[in-house]
Motif scaffolding. Sequence first.
Motif, PDB file in Angstrom:
ATOM      1  N   ARG A   1       0.976  -1.162   0.065  1.00  0.00           N
ATOM      2  CA  ARG A   1       0.123   0.086  -0.106  1.00  0.00           C
ATOM      3  C   ARG A   1       0.841   1.237  -0.047  1.00  0.00           C
TER       4      ARG A   1
ATOM      5  N   ALA B   1       2.054   2.625  -3.407  1.00  0.00           N
ATOM      6  CA  ALA B   1       1.130   2.880  -4.215  1.00  0.00           C
ATOM      7  C   ALA B   1       1.289   4.231  -5.170  1.00  0.00           C
ATOM      8  N   ASP B   2       1.801   5.029  -4.338  1.00  0.00           N
ATOM      9  CA  ASP B   2       2.081   6.438  -4.996  1.00  0.00           C
ATOM     10  C   ASP B   2       3.617   6.521  -5.423  1.00  0.00           C
ATOM     11  N   GLN B   3       4.278   5.652  -5.534  1.00  0.00           N
ATOM     12  CA  GLN B   3       5.792   5.819  -5.651  1.00  0.00           C
ATOM     13  C   GLN B   3       5.829   5.336  -7.306  1.00  0.00           C
TER      14      GLN B   3
END
Length: 544
Positions: free
Chosen positions: A107, A110-112
């Motif tokens: 989780r 997710a933004d990486q």
Amino acid sequence: MGIVDDLQRARSAFERRDWAAAYARLTSVDGEPGVALAAEELMTLATAAFLLGDTDGCIRALQRGYRLRIDAGEVLGAVRFAFWLGLVLNVRGEAAVGSGWAARAQRLLADQPDDVLERGYLRVHDFFRCLDTGDFPGAMAVSEDMVGIADRHSDPDLLAQGLVCKGRLLMYAGRVPEGLALLDEAMVYVAAGELSPIFAGNVYCAMIEACQEVLDFARASAWTTALTRWCDSQPDLVPFTGQCAVHRGQILRLHAAYPEALAEFDDACRRYAAAGSQLAAGLALTERGDVLRIRGEWDAAQAAYEAAAGFGHEPQPGRALLLLARGRVPAAVAAVRRLLAETGDPVHRSRLLAGAVEVLLAAAAADEASAAAEELSTIATSFGCTGLRASAAYCLALVALDARDPDRSLQQARVAGRLWNELQAPYEVARAKVLVGRSFRLLGDEDSATAELTAACHSFAELGVAPARQEAERLLHTELAGGLTARELEVLRLVASGNSNTEIAHRLVLSDKTVARHLTNIFAKLDVPSRTAAVAYARDHDLL
């Protein structure tokens, strides 16, 4: 300066693999008022704790490091800590908690960016999840992804792990030479000292286990020696030492150094018990049971097998062979038939087939035994491992003897003996000599048969393997009793089975007159007046 010096000493101790000193220095600094270890130092502390067998200390350090990274907004660093928490907890048997940490790490990513090294590390968890659900194509895709990410980021730890995962899958798919080649490649990174200690230990053990599974004893012996040196260079090491003891015991067993092998298996059991590794302890107990069975210590072997089963490890085919040794043929047959029905991949089938051949022949299931021997021969040819080829040749010789085909049995028994001799396996060499002797006897060469069986008897006596020695002695006594030739014994056994002279002649491709002459010789040598008396004598003297 004191704290700085202690941290430097801790780093130096870690680099020279003095885990106890590194752990002591770091915990000492960590206990100072107003001092808190940085995330990097907590990772070092966690690794040292793990290698000392302090799993609780390892988990505590990892949790603290994770929190430091999260608080600092260092997401990728937090993912690394979460990855290790998932791995350590899974190793300890807390799969649900370990999976939770792996999911948390996923989780966080997710933004990486898509192509970050941490995604490759989390694929390790994905790989084992695929294995647990039987998704082997998915596991193969994951392993290839791990290798690709590791290559792009030049990370030796992840690359070696990916090569091991892919190599083992290729082996279970029957592509053993390709799989072993990938494992060899992974071992290059270990030998060059390029891997961190936990990954190095994992790769060592995976490599040797794979070699043992396909009876590639040459590779297994070489890497077991290297693993022993690696463990010995770390006096305080706890993980991997149990596996090392098992692998040393397996090599000692091959060389028929049975007391030493038992000592190694006992040591492994103690180490696994201390570490709480139940399934691994089951393997060590199974290996112990196999040695005890060979030595004729059947009650002790049974106890070892039962203990192994209690740890969740099925002790086969040793348990079936023990049933056979104790005369429980139907139970042994039921076990091997079930095992073969349940086992699909060629690697695990190769470990079962040799035992199955012996059991099936004892049950007069000649067609099944022949099919199992031929399958083992096909697998051995495909894999190319010397031990497996030797085992297959031995089984083919057994089947040929059962079919009264001494030319083929002699050829295969000689191949088995030569290959086992190359591997310096004296017990297996002596077993092959028994088959050579039996083949000579069927060919009517009694002097050569006696020589081979006598040599086998001497070898078994020196090795302290009572069941095999007694069987070889029985063959010598049985076939020589009354001075009967091999052909006369064949005729007598057919008489005992209720065959007439004409039926015997047909079975042995002889004339009725020749059968009658054999019977006359039998009566004279045994000093009996009739067929009935000859059969009674044969039963009394265990000739049947």
